[in-house]
Design a protein around this motif. Structure first.
Motif, PDB file in Angstrom:
ATOM      1  N   SER A  39       0.804  -1.232   0.000  1.00  0.00           N
ATOM      2  CA  SER A  39       0.000   0.000   0.000  1.00  0.00           C
ATOM      3  C   SER A  39       0.835   1.279   0.000  1.00  0.00           C
ATOM      4  O   SER A  39       0.364   2.319  -0.472  1.00  0.00           O
ATOM      5  CB  SER A  39      -0.951   0.009   1.201  1.00  0.00           C
ATOM      6  OG  SER A  39      -0.209  -0.052   2.423  1.00  0.00           O
ATOM      7  N   PHE A  65      -7.044  -1.987  -1.582  1.00  0.00           N
ATOM      8  CA  PHE A  65      -6.479  -0.672  -1.270  1.00  0.00           C
ATOM      9  C   PHE A  65      -7.583   0.314  -0.890  1.00  0.00           C
ATOM     10  O   PHE A  65      -8.738   0.156  -1.297  1.00  0.00           O
ATOM     11  CB  PHE A  65      -5.710  -0.108  -2.478  1.00  0.00           C
ATOM     12  CG  PHE A  65      -4.431  -0.830  -2.797  1.00  0.00           C
ATOM     13  CD1 PHE A  65      -3.682  -1.414  -1.789  1.00  0.00           C
ATOM     14  CD2 PHE A  65      -3.972  -0.924  -4.102  1.00  0.00           C
ATOM     15  CE1 PHE A  65      -2.496  -2.079  -2.084  1.00  0.00           C
ATOM     16  CE2 PHE A  65      -2.795  -1.584  -4.408  1.00  0.00           C
ATOM     17  CZ  PHE A  65      -2.053  -2.162  -3.393  1.00  0.00           C
ATOM     18  N   LYS A  69      -5.984   5.405  -2.763  1.00  0.00           N
ATOM     19  CA  LYS A  69      -4.876   4.703  -3.412  1.00  0.00           C
ATOM     20  C   LYS A  69      -5.312   4.193  -4.783  1.00  0.00           C
ATOM     21  O   LYS A  69      -4.565   4.282  -5.772  1.00  0.00           O
ATOM     22  CB  LYS A  69      -4.422   3.530  -2.540  1.00  0.00           C
ATOM     23  CG  LYS A  69      -3.221   2.765  -3.069  1.00  0.00           C
ATOM     24  CD  LYS A  69      -1.948   3.555  -2.898  1.00  0.00           C
ATOM     25  CE  LYS A  69      -0.726   2.725  -3.243  1.00  0.00           C
ATOM     26  NZ  LYS A  69       0.529   3.491  -3.105  1.00  0.00           N
TER      27      LYS A  69
END
Length: 459
Positions: A39, A65, A69
């Motif tokens: 991440s 995510f 993101k």
């Protein structure tokens, strides 16, 4: 090596080649842990790492995510490249991401999607995110009521639902109207020529596409379901909501309620603490804090009104914070309990008399304990304080203790009633926020405190 240790290790890598060396290890780990480890990698490097995973794995990883993101990956990737990831994301995750794209970005992505995926994402994205339709998945299997169990098994095999949703198959007629469900166990144990209509379950729980997502999560929790079917206005099954999605909804609603309760105005449901600018944080918090600070002028006016009483008996000023803090704590505590009971459907406005009676009993017991504690505190801390000869320390301590006790009772009742009143007028009870309750009970507390003191001491 744990996921957290791997995440820290990856953070320290300056070259993407080092991360790629870990790919064989990552492939053996659960998808959620892989997403957690990757991440913090820069989006440009992340794509290079994702290339070493299969398309289906890429979709599942990106789906885990945070939405911010995912949007960053989308903006830093060609539309054709991203479409391969998008195609393999779970349907509900695809719809959620698609709704966060601008109309122009949606138009740029759609041409690269397969027809089935394109139709699916447009269909799901048409529903408001707060409804069952907005969180449902199209990953489910259906069987016709006139099929045999052998035919039904073959139909399920062709539908190929994921391992998370394969346990239930939903029984429909020719018009796709939901009639019941049948489990994988039922299909396997039944004789091959047994008709589905003879083996299916006709008693089932369902929701409509327009139902509030919080109510949907509540039903899944109440009936302990793996998934719940979603039907449209004519009874056709259009999707399912899984228990995993229900957990996410409950977590999101709890976070939203806590933000409202603490006076943090919702600006973005996909709030990311580190990814949000300081200015945005300021905007979210400023409204309540500044408004209530302005309302605090009333407290200043009350103190000014009793200025002569404070001059005659200075010890009163020493214990004003104690009374205010205790009242604020009692009020916030009562409000928290009532807001939670409202959220769970245990209370409504019609129960207001029962709430007042119950909170009065509870607060009276608290008042006795806190009053005795306040009396002892005054006697212990102020035994050397100068007090006018016509008053004794024990009498002053008793009056302060009485005022604090009355403040606890009033604050508790106010804290319990505010959410009910807001609910009665159609608002969100969580907006009876902790800062608001604290300000209100500060004002009532000062009135009680100085009212009791001036009554007993004739100030």
């Amino acid at each position: 090596m744990s996921a957290e240790e791997l995440k820290d290790l990856v953070k320290g890598f300056e070259r993407v080649e080092k991360v790629i060396e870990l790919v064989p290890l990552l492939k053996r780990m659960p998808v959620v842990e892989v997403a957690e480890i990757l991440s913090d990698i820069d989006e440009n490097y992340l794509l290079s790492v994702l290339d070493y995973f299969s398309p289906s794995q890429q979709g599942l990883i990106v789906a885990e995510f945070h939405i911010t993101k995912q949007l960053e990956i989308f903006k830093n990737t060609s539309r054709k490249r991203f479409s391969l990831i998008f195609e393999h994301m779970p349907s509900e995750a695809r719809a959620d991401l698609f709704q966060h794209l601008t109309q122009q970005e949606q138009a740029e992505l759609l041409p690269y999607l397969r027809k089935k995926t394109r139709e699916d994402v447009i269909h799901l994205s048409a529903y408001p995110p707060e409804t069952a339709g907005g969180i449902m998945s199209t990953d489910f299997a259906t069987v016709r009521i006139d099929m045999t169990c052998a035919e039904a098994i073959e139909s399920v095999r062709q539908d190929a639902p994921s391992k998370k949703t394969i346990y239930y198959s939903y029984v429909v007629d020719k018009e796709m109207k939901l009639l019941g469900f049948i489990t994988l166990k039922d299909l396997i144990l039944a004789a091959p020529d047994t008709l589905v209509r003879d083996a299916m379950h006709t008693e089932f729980v369902y929701v409509r596409v327009t139902d509030d997502r919080e109510d949907v999560a509540g039903k899944i929790e109440k009936y302990d379901l793996v998934a719940i079917p979603v039907i449209n206005h004519i009874g056709q099954i259009v999707g399912i909501v899984t228990h995993e999605e229900a957990i996410d909804v409950i977590r999101a609603e709890h976070t939203e309620d806590m933000q409202k309760f603490m006076g943090i105005i919702e600006a973005n449901k996909d709030f990311d603490y580190l990814g949000t600018s300081s200015l945005e944080h300021f905007k979210r918090r400023a409204v309540w804090v500044i408004s209530l600070a302005a309302l605090g002028i009333v407290s200043g006016m009350i103190i000014h009104r009793y200025e002569s009483a404070i001059e005659k008996l200075l010890i009163l000023a020493l214990y004003m914070p104690m009374v205010a803090d205790t009242g604020g704590n009692a009020g916030s505590q009562a409000a928290t309990v009532v807001v939670r009971a409202l959220a769970l459907g245990q209370l409504s406005f019609k129960n207001w008399l029962q709430v007042i009676w119950k909170e009065t009993k509870i607060s009276s017991l608290l008042a006795i304990c806190l009053g005795l504690l306040a009396f002892g505190k005054v006697m212990f801390l102020s035994w050397e304080t100068d007090i006018p000869t016509k008053f004794s320390l024990s009498v002053v301590a008793s009056v302060i203790a009485l005022a604090l006790s009355l403040q606890v009772i009033s604050s508790t009742v106010i804290g319990a009633l505010l959410p009910l009143i807001v609910k009665r007028f159609g608002g969100d009870p969580a907006v009876a926020a902790s800062p608001a309750i604290t300000t209100v009970v500060d004002i009532t507390g000062l009135l009680i405190y100085f009212g009791v003191a001036t009554t007993f001491f004739n100030l």
